[in-house]
Design a protein around this motif. Structure first.
Motif, PDB file in Angstrom:
ATOM      1  N   ALA A   1      16.592  -4.938  -8.574  1.00 34.12           N
ATOM      2  CA  ALA A   1      15.592  -5.576  -9.430  1.00 34.12           C
ATOM      3  C   ALA A   1      14.243  -5.402  -8.750  1.00 34.12           C
ATOM      4  O   ALA A   1      14.159  -5.401  -7.514  1.00 34.12           O
ATOM      5  N   TYR A   2      13.168  -5.266  -9.527  1.00 32.78           N
ATOM      6  CA  TYR A   2      11.879  -4.875  -8.976  1.00 32.78           C
ATOM      7  C   TYR A   2      10.756  -5.847  -9.309  1.00 32.78           C
ATOM      8  O   TYR A   2      10.747  -6.477 -10.374  1.00 32.78           O
ATOM      9  N   LEU A   3       9.807  -5.922  -8.375  1.00 27.85           N
ATOM     10  CA  LEU A   3       8.491  -6.503  -8.608  1.00 27.85           C
ATOM     11  C   LEU A   3       7.471  -5.422  -8.281  1.00 27.85           C
ATOM     12  O   LEU A   3       7.436  -4.914  -7.157  1.00 27.85           O
ATOM     13  N   PHE A   4       6.666  -5.049  -9.272  1.00 23.81           N
ATOM     14  CA  PHE A   4       5.555  -4.143  -9.052  1.00 23.81           C
ATOM     15  C   PHE A   4       4.280  -4.937  -9.275  1.00 23.81           C
ATOM     16  O   PHE A   4       3.881  -5.186 -10.425  1.00 23.81           O
ATOM     17  N   ALA A   5       3.656  -5.375  -8.190  1.00 25.77           N
ATOM     18  CA  ALA A   5       2.425  -6.150  -8.251  1.00 25.77           C
ATOM     19  C   ALA A   5       1.265  -5.179  -8.029  1.00 25.77           C
ATOM     20  O   ALA A   5       1.120  -4.605  -6.948  1.00 25.77           O
ATOM     21  N   ILE A   6       0.448  -4.988  -9.056  1.00 28.15           N
ATOM     22  CA  ILE A   6      -0.566  -3.941  -9.078  1.00 28.15           C
ATOM     23  C   ILE A   6      -1.954  -4.545  -8.925  1.00 28.15           C
ATOM     24  O   ILE A   6      -2.270  -5.558  -9.556  1.00 28.15           O
TER      25      ILE A   6
ATOM     26  N   THR B   1       9.780   1.304  -1.077  1.00 25.97           N
ATOM     27  CA  THR B   1      10.806   0.357  -1.522  1.00 25.97           C
ATOM     28  C   THR B   1      11.740   1.007  -2.538  1.00 25.97           C
ATOM     29  O   THR B   1      12.950   0.755  -2.529  1.00 25.97           O
ATOM     30  N   VAL B   2      11.181   1.835  -3.401  1.00 25.65           N
ATOM     31  CA  VAL B   2      12.019   2.545  -4.378  1.00 25.65           C
ATOM     32  C   VAL B   2      12.874   3.593  -3.670  1.00 25.65           C
ATOM     33  O   VAL B   2      14.073   3.742  -3.964  1.00 25.65           O
ATOM     34  N   TYR B   3      12.280   4.314  -2.716  1.00 26.58           N
ATOM     35  CA  TYR B   3      13.065   5.281  -1.950  1.00 26.58           C
ATOM     36  C   TYR B   3      14.214   4.583  -1.217  1.00 26.58           C
ATOM     37  O   TYR B   3      15.325   5.124  -1.132  1.00 26.58           O
ATOM     38  N   SER B   4      13.951   3.387  -0.703  1.00 27.28           N
ATOM     39  CA  SER B   4      14.997   2.635   0.001  1.00 27.28           C
ATOM     40  C   SER B   4      16.125   2.270  -0.944  1.00 27.28           C
ATOM     41  O   SER B   4      17.313   2.400  -0.607  1.00 27.28           O
ATOM     42  N   ALA B   5      15.761   1.803  -2.134  1.00 22.35           N
ATOM     43  CA  ALA B   5      16.770   1.417  -3.118  1.00 22.35           C
ATOM     44  C   ALA B   5      17.577   2.617  -3.590  1.00 22.35           C
ATOM     45  O   ALA B   5      18.773   2.499  -3.888  1.00 22.35           O
ATOM     46  N   ALA B   6      16.925   3.784  -3.649  1.00 19.22           N
ATOM     47  CA  ALA B   6      17.637   5.002  -4.050  1.00 19.22           C
ATOM     48  C   ALA B   6      18.517   5.529  -2.917  1.00 19.22           C
ATOM     49  O   ALA B   6      19.566   6.124  -3.165  1.00 19.22           O
ATOM     50  N   ALA B   7      18.087   5.315  -1.670  1.00 19.38           N
ATOM     51  CA  ALA B   7      18.847   5.811  -0.530  1.00 19.38           C
ATOM     52  C   ALA B   7      20.137   5.040  -0.322  1.00 19.38           C
ATOM     53  O   ALA B   7      21.164   5.628   0.048  1.00 19.38           O
ATOM     54  N   VAL B   8      20.083   3.719  -0.546  1.00 18.81           N
ATOM     55  CA  VAL B   8      21.246   2.867  -0.308  1.00 18.81           C
ATOM     56  C   VAL B   8      21.460   1.968  -1.533  1.00 18.81           C
ATOM     57  O   VAL B   8      21.300   0.747  -1.464  1.00 18.81           O
TER      58      VAL B   8
ATOM     59  N   CYS C   1       0.857  -1.187   0.000  1.00 18.87           N
ATOM     60  CA  CYS C   1       0.000   0.000   0.000  1.00 18.87           C
ATOM     61  C   CYS C   1       0.898   1.244   0.000  1.00 18.87           C
ATOM     62  O   CYS C   1       1.720   1.415  -0.895  1.00 18.87           O
ATOM     63  N   MET C   2       0.803   2.103   1.007  1.00 15.20           N
ATOM     64  CA  MET C   2       1.638   3.308   1.033  1.00 15.20           C
ATOM     65  C   MET C   2       3.121   2.950   1.116  1.00 15.20           C
ATOM     66  O   MET C   2       3.986   3.752   0.766  1.00 15.20           O
ATOM     67  N   GLY C   3       3.438   1.729   1.590  1.00 15.55           N
ATOM     68  CA  GLY C   3       4.826   1.291   1.668  1.00 15.55           C
ATOM     69  C   GLY C   3       5.417   0.874   0.345  1.00 15.55           C
ATOM     70  O   GLY C   3       6.636   0.709   0.242  1.00 15.55           O
ATOM     71  N   GLY C   4       4.586   0.726  -0.692  1.00 15.14           N
ATOM     72  CA  GLY C   4       5.108   0.328  -1.997  1.00 15.14           C
ATOM     73  C   GLY C   4       6.161   1.278  -2.537  1.00 15.14           C
ATOM     74  O   GLY C   4       7.275   0.862  -2.887  1.00 15.14           O
TER      75      GLY C   4
ATOM     76  N   ALA D   1      10.210  -5.194  -3.758  1.00 16.28           N
ATOM     77  CA  ALA D   1       8.886  -5.682  -4.140  1.00 16.28           C
ATOM     78  C   ALA D   1       7.824  -4.724  -3.620  1.00 16.28           C
ATOM     79  O   ALA D   1       7.700  -4.522  -2.414  1.00 16.28           O
ATOM     80  N   SER D   2       7.073  -4.136  -4.528  1.00 17.63           N
ATOM     81  CA  SER D   2       5.961  -3.258  -4.186  1.00 17.63           C
ATOM     82  C   SER D   2       4.666  -4.030  -4.388  1.00 17.63           C
ATOM     83  O   SER D   2       4.357  -4.453  -5.505  1.00 17.63           O
ATOM     84  N   LEU D   3       3.915  -4.226  -3.316  1.00 20.03           N
ATOM     85  CA  LEU D   3       2.656  -4.962  -3.362  1.00 20.03           C
ATOM     86  C   LEU D   3       1.502  -3.979  -3.233  1.00 20.03           C
ATOM     87  O   LEU D   3       1.371  -3.305  -2.221  1.00 20.03           O
ATOM     88  N   HIS D   4       0.703  -3.863  -4.304  1.00 22.66           N
ATOM     89  CA  HIS D   4      -0.367  -2.873  -4.452  1.00 22.66           C
ATOM     90  C   HIS D   4       0.070  -1.521  -3.888  1.00 22.66           C
ATOM     91  O   HIS D   4      -0.631  -0.888  -3.084  1.00 22.66           O
ATOM     92  N   GLY D   5       1.252  -1.084  -4.315  1.00 24.75           N
ATOM     93  CA  GLY D   5       1.789   0.204  -3.877  1.00 24.75           C
ATOM     94  C   GLY D   5       1.047   1.361  -4.510  1.00 24.75           C
ATOM     95  O   GLY D   5       0.673   1.310  -5.686  1.00 24.75           O
ATOM     96  N   GLY D   6       0.845   2.415  -3.740  1.00 22.98           N
ATOM     97  CA  GLY D   6       0.189   3.605  -4.265  1.00 22.98           C
ATOM     98  C   GLY D   6       1.188   4.712  -4.543  1.00 22.98           C
ATOM     99  O   GLY D   6       2.230   4.806  -3.898  1.00 22.98           O
ATOM    100  N   GLY D   7       0.875   5.570  -5.504  1.00 15.82           N
ATOM    101  CA  GLY D   7       1.721   6.725  -5.770  1.00 15.82           C
ATOM    102  C   GLY D   7       3.058   6.404  -6.389  1.00 15.82           C
ATOM    103  O   GLY D   7       4.031   7.135  -6.182  1.00 15.82           O
TER     104      GLY D   7
END
Length: 291
Positions: free
Chosen positions: A222-227, A181-188, A175-178, A196-202
């Motif tokens: 590497a990413y999983l975007f499950a929508i 995961t990208v911010y985390s990957a960009a930070a470090v 949800c909002m945590g989706g 893995a983003s599970l029904h991530g919003g925004g």
């Protein structure tokens, strides 16, 4: 996205039994009694260890739940919960992931406001005016704030004896945590190698220079975007933008719309769909197996 129209639709469906969802979930993971009654940090029964922990961050102290195999060193996973925060459902899911050979840290995203749990489960979130309560807490979760927290969490994980810091870190978010995961990957970027983003919003915000899709080229994951299908119906172009952004950034990304509604992977959600959740879990597990 996890917004009011989803909750109203879930309310029309009537009640739900997340205890039953929990039993099905742990049975699917073949964890049985281990997931329901994992050993605590001071115990070592050859299974899992778990404890509530404190993670220092520039903005304060993050309270979190940590679980890992009792023996050996393992790749770490940083988990970002959904809008209802860190609660028992996410501990159950973390135990299953830990039993697959990961050291899992589930953070309280609202630590700036109060310690977890803010809500016992999703039913409590719905009954207690969750959106009104978390509104100001969510406002503090800017991309920069999340990246500070992610940097601190990864550093904390790398210092743990249970973590194999020679392997990559994974992150999953719901949800909002989706997007977190990208911010985390960009930070470090040197440490986070799977997200893995599970029904991530925004995930796609065209008017935002810090939209997650614009940050993919700053990452090495590497990413999983499950929508969710209803999220896709509201923003049908988002999946196409995500695929194009990942291709332009040169990062592998699986972008898939699942035949289930927003929240389908979270076991205390009224939208939980066990068949679709297991499909997403298998895809996430395959992603993390390469850490």
């Amino acid at each position: 996205m996890c917004e009011r129209d989803n909750l109203e639709a879930w309310s029309r469906q009537g009640g739900f039994d997340w205890a039953m969802n929990r039993r099905r979930f742990v049975a699917a993971g073949a964890l049985g009694a281990l997931a329901a009654c994992a050993p605590r940090a001071e115990e070592d029964a050859g299974g899992l260890i778990e404890e509530r922990v404190s993670v220092p961050s520039p903005d304060g102290t993050i309270d979190a739940f940590f679980v890992a195999p009792a023996r050996g060193q393992h790749p770490a996973v940083l988990t970002w919960p959904d809008i209802a925060g860190l609660r028992e459902a996410f501990k159950v899911m973390a135990r299953r992931l830990a039993a697959q050979g990961h050291a899992v840290l589930v953070v309280n995203p609202y630590y700036r406001a109060m310690a977890a749990p803010q809500f016992a489960d999703f039913a409590a979130f719905r009954a207690q005016g969750g959106f009104e309560k978390v509104g100001p807490w969510r406002a503090a979760l800017t991309p920069d704030a999340v990246m500070r927290d992610a940097t601190a969490a990864v550093a904390w994980l790398d210092a743990r004896d249970e973590v194999d810091s020679g392997r990559g870190v994974g992150t999953n978010g719901y949800c909002m945590g989706g997007p977190f995961t990208v911010y985390s990957a960009a930070a470090v970027p040197g440490r986070v190698r799977a997200a893995a983003s599970l029904h991530g919003g925004g995930l796609v915000r065209e008017d935002d220079p810090q939209s997650p899709h614009r940050l993919l080229d700053a990452t090495r994951a590497a990413y999983l975007f499950a929508i969710a299908q209803n999220d896709d119906a509201q923003e049908p172009e988002a999946k196409t933008v995500l695929r194009a952004a990942a291709q332009a950034a040169g990062v592998p990304a699986q972008v898939e719309v699942y035949p289930a509604d927003h929240g389908w992977t979270v076991i205390d959600s009224p939208a939980y769909d066990s068949a679709a959740a297991e499909r997403a879990w298998a895809a996430m597990s395959a992603l993390f197996a390469r850490l």
